[in-house]
Design a protein around this motif. Sequence first.
Motif, PDB file in Angstrom:
ATOM      1  N   PRO A   3       7.200   6.607   2.974  1.00 28.61           N
ATOM      2  CA  PRO A   3       6.092   6.984   2.375  1.00 28.61           C
ATOM      3  C   PRO A   3       5.123   6.647   3.204  1.00 28.61           C
ATOM      4  CG  PRO A   3       6.715   4.284   3.134  1.00 28.61           C
ATOM      5  CD  PRO A   3       8.177   5.098   3.533  1.00 28.61           C
ATOM      6  N   LEU A   4       4.653   7.935   2.600  1.00 26.20           N
ATOM      7  CA  LEU A   4       3.497   8.412   2.907  1.00 26.20           C
ATOM      8  C   LEU A   4       1.995   7.161   2.694  1.00 26.20           C
ATOM      9  CD1 LEU A   4       3.004  11.411   1.068  1.00 26.20           C
ATOM     10  CD2 LEU A   4       3.588  11.170   3.615  1.00 26.20           C
ATOM     11  N   GLY A   5       2.465   6.496   1.797  1.00 25.61           N
ATOM     12  CA  GLY A   5       1.348   5.211   1.672  1.00 25.61           C
ATOM     13  C   GLY A   5       1.910   4.135   0.845  1.00 25.61           C
ATOM     14  N   TYR A   6       0.897   3.177   0.364  1.00 21.51           N
ATOM     15  CA  TYR A   6       1.043   2.088  -0.272  1.00 21.51           C
ATOM     16  C   TYR A   6      -0.268   1.712  -1.295  1.00 21.51           C
ATOM     17  CZ  TYR A   6       4.572   1.275   2.880  1.00 21.51           C
ATOM     18  OH  TYR A   6       6.223   1.232   3.666  1.00 21.51           O
ATOM     19  N   ILE A   7       0.061   1.301  -2.852  1.00 23.49           N
ATOM     20  CA  ILE A   7      -0.599   0.872  -3.292  1.00 23.49           C
ATOM     21  C   ILE A   7      -0.453  -0.635  -3.476  1.00 23.49           C
ATOM     22  CG2 ILE A   7      -1.540   1.128  -5.924  1.00 23.49           C
ATOM     23  CD1 ILE A   7      -2.198   3.754  -4.234  1.00 23.49           C
ATOM     24  N   GLU A   8      -1.670  -1.123  -3.057  1.00 16.09           N
ATOM     25  CA  GLU A   8      -0.716  -2.748  -3.496  1.00 16.09           C
ATOM     26  C   GLU A   8      -1.940  -3.139  -4.491  1.00 16.09           C
ATOM     27  OE1 GLU A   8      -1.091  -3.800   1.221  1.00 16.09           O
ATOM     28  OE2 GLU A   8      -2.738  -3.489   0.350  1.00 16.09           O
ATOM     29  N   VAL A   9      -1.261  -4.510  -5.393  1.00 22.79           N
ATOM     30  CA  VAL A   9      -2.419  -5.071  -6.493  1.00 22.79           C
ATOM     31  C   VAL A   9      -2.680  -6.363  -5.731  1.00 22.79           C
ATOM     32  CG1 VAL A   9      -2.173  -6.005  -8.649  1.00 22.79           C
ATOM     33  CG2 VAL A   9      -1.104  -3.739  -7.981  1.00 22.79           C
ATOM     34  N   GLY A  14      -8.309 -11.188  -2.673  1.00 19.25           N
ATOM     35  CA  GLY A  14      -7.748 -10.400  -1.859  1.00 19.25           C
ATOM     36  C   GLY A  14      -6.395 -10.307  -1.023  1.00 19.25           C
ATOM     37  N   ASN A  15      -5.710 -11.440  -1.285  1.00 20.19           N
ATOM     38  CA  ASN A  15      -4.414 -11.379  -0.806  1.00 20.19           C
ATOM     39  C   ASN A  15      -3.576 -10.187  -2.118  1.00 20.19           C
ATOM     40  OD1 ASN A  15      -4.939 -13.348   0.670  1.00 20.19           O
ATOM     41  ND2 ASN A  15      -4.869 -14.950  -0.873  1.00 20.19           N
ATOM     42  N   SER A  87      -7.754   5.168   4.071  1.00 17.89           N
ATOM     43  CA  SER A  87      -7.257   3.988   3.772  1.00 17.89           C
ATOM     44  C   SER A  87      -7.713   2.612   4.171  1.00 17.89           C
ATOM     45  CB  SER A  87      -6.361   4.175   5.093  1.00 17.89           C
ATOM     46  OG  SER A  87      -5.314   2.724   5.043  1.00 17.89           O
ATOM     47  N   GLY A  88      -7.330   1.423   3.488  1.00 17.48           N
ATOM     48  CA  GLY A  88      -7.892   0.161   2.861  1.00 17.48           C
ATOM     49  C   GLY A  88      -9.117   0.470   1.883  1.00 17.48           C
ATOM     50  N   SER A  89      -9.271   1.272   0.923  1.00 16.07           N
ATOM     51  CA  SER A  89      -9.900   1.944  -0.149  1.00 16.07           C
ATOM     52  C   SER A  89     -10.135   0.445  -1.637  1.00 16.07           C
ATOM     53  CB  SER A  89     -10.528   3.107  -0.341  1.00 16.07           C
ATOM     54  OG  SER A  89     -11.080   3.571   0.579  1.00 16.07           O
ATOM     55  N   TYR A 100      -5.187   1.184  -2.540  1.00 14.18           N
ATOM     56  CA  TYR A 100      -5.135   2.267  -1.028  1.00 14.18           C
ATOM     57  C   TYR A 100      -4.482   1.689   0.623  1.00 14.18           C
ATOM     58  CZ  TYR A 100      -3.159   6.370   1.212  1.00 14.18           C
ATOM     59  OH  TYR A 100      -2.476   7.176   1.925  1.00 14.18           O
ATOM     60  N   ARG A 101      -3.459   2.385   1.036  1.00 13.50           N
ATOM     61  CA  ARG A 101      -3.509   1.574   2.374  1.00 13.50           C
ATOM     62  C   ARG A 101      -2.611   3.218   2.837  1.00 13.50           C
ATOM     63  NH1 ARG A 101      -3.612  -3.928   4.408  1.00 13.50           N
ATOM     64  NH2 ARG A 101      -6.094  -4.273   4.398  1.00 13.50           N
ATOM     65  N   SER A 102      -2.862   3.913   3.861  1.00 14.55           N
ATOM     66  CA  SER A 102      -2.177   5.126   4.254  1.00 14.55           C
ATOM     67  C   SER A 102      -0.363   4.102   5.382  1.00 14.55           C
ATOM     68  CB  SER A 102      -2.679   5.578   5.358  1.00 14.55           C
ATOM     69  OG  SER A 102      -3.351   4.694   6.894  1.00 14.55           O
ATOM     70  N   PHE A 103       0.519   5.139   5.628  1.00 17.12           N
ATOM     71  CA  PHE A 103       1.385   4.196   6.577  1.00 17.12           C
ATOM     72  C   PHE A 103       0.911   3.791   7.999  1.00 17.12           C
ATOM     73  CE2 PHE A 103       1.240   8.484   7.807  1.00 17.12           C
ATOM     74  CZ  PHE A 103       2.026   8.701   9.044  1.00 17.12           C
ATOM     75  N   ASP A 104      -0.296   4.442   8.376  1.00 12.73           N
ATOM     76  CA  ASP A 104      -0.696   4.438   9.519  1.00 12.73           C
ATOM     77  C   ASP A 104      -1.414   3.049  10.003  1.00 12.73           C
ATOM     78  OD1 ASP A 104      -1.824   6.250   8.787  1.00 12.73           O
ATOM     79  OD2 ASP A 104      -3.012   7.493  10.508  1.00 12.73           O
ATOM     80  N   HIS A 105      -2.353   2.135   8.945  1.00 12.03           N
ATOM     81  CA  HIS A 105      -2.978   1.322   8.527  1.00 12.03           C
ATOM     82  C   HIS A 105      -3.166   0.444   9.458  1.00 12.03           C
ATOM     83  CE1 HIS A 105      -7.056   0.017   6.785  1.00 12.03           C
ATOM     84  NE2 HIS A 105      -5.692  -1.468   6.716  1.00 12.03           N
TER      85      HIS A 105
END
Length: 326
Positions: A3-9, A14-15, A87-89, A100-105
């Motif tokens: 994957p290129l990254g992840y979208i987190e809810v 902040g959990n 990454s982290g925005s 949003y977090r990239s795969f190499d965060h």
Amino acid sequence: MAPLGYIEVLDSKGNVLERTSIDSFPIHIGRAYNNEVVIDDPYVCPAHVAIELDDRGSLIARDLNSVNGLRLGSGRKKRLPMLALNSGSQFQIGHTILRYRSFDHALAPTLLDRENGTSFFGSPHIAAFAGIMVFALLCLEGFLGSVERVTIASIVSEPLVTFATLFLWAGLWTLAGRVILSRFYFFEHVTIASLAIVAFFAINAAAEWVEFLFPFIPALWVASVFGAGVILAALVFGHLRFASMMRRRSRLWAAFSVSAALIGISFISDYANRSKFSNVMEFTGIVKPLDAAWVPTMSVDRFIENSQKLKSDLERLAQKAKPTQP
């Protein structure tokens, strides 16, 4: 393909509630089921926002003419037509906070599992040593505070109530941790409570010596209010570490809130118990044994000289008082 990254809810603290991997761009986020990321939020449009690359190859979030808009971070901020993503925005759509977090965060360091028994507080030997220290201090306090002939049985029996209360206190926190965390941390709570009692004895002893040597400093009052407040905050903070899932900052807020509340109650109680007027002189009654070399002394000749001077002053005052007598 990785994957290129992840979208987190995220929740309000902040959990991470959900995490969706991103295999390619663009992706669409919304309430409709044909989106790559489906959000269950009535304030989110069926097609709310798109995550894509702009002409320069930078990652952006673009609002798809939604009703409630796209906002940076969380809270009631100005809605934006688009925003750059790193990454982290974090950004908000409707009442949902996304990140949003990239795969190499970069990741936070791995936490030590306290269940393995490697914690200082979790050692049964440390807990036993701390308990013995508390019991010895209680016995010493009872011995030094008695003005009558005492026996070993009476000295040992008096601290038993306090000692039993300590174990009951630790047991209640252990029960809370068992319910919340499904873990057993009895030794940790015994150690924390014992260290708090030892710290209280140390601060009280130091305050007594300071007030004895410098009577103008209300060291005992400061120790009883602020010193006890700090110890109480540390006590609550330590117990919450092994009895809750709260983060460090939340534990600090809770500990200092409890401490501040009790200090406030102490201030109010002290103020309410003070009489408006008293003809009784307030003075410290603390007496400590000092070495003879520390006690200020004077020679015999100096003492006689001061006595003669005092006698002369008294005779002079007596002579002045005679004409005024009837």
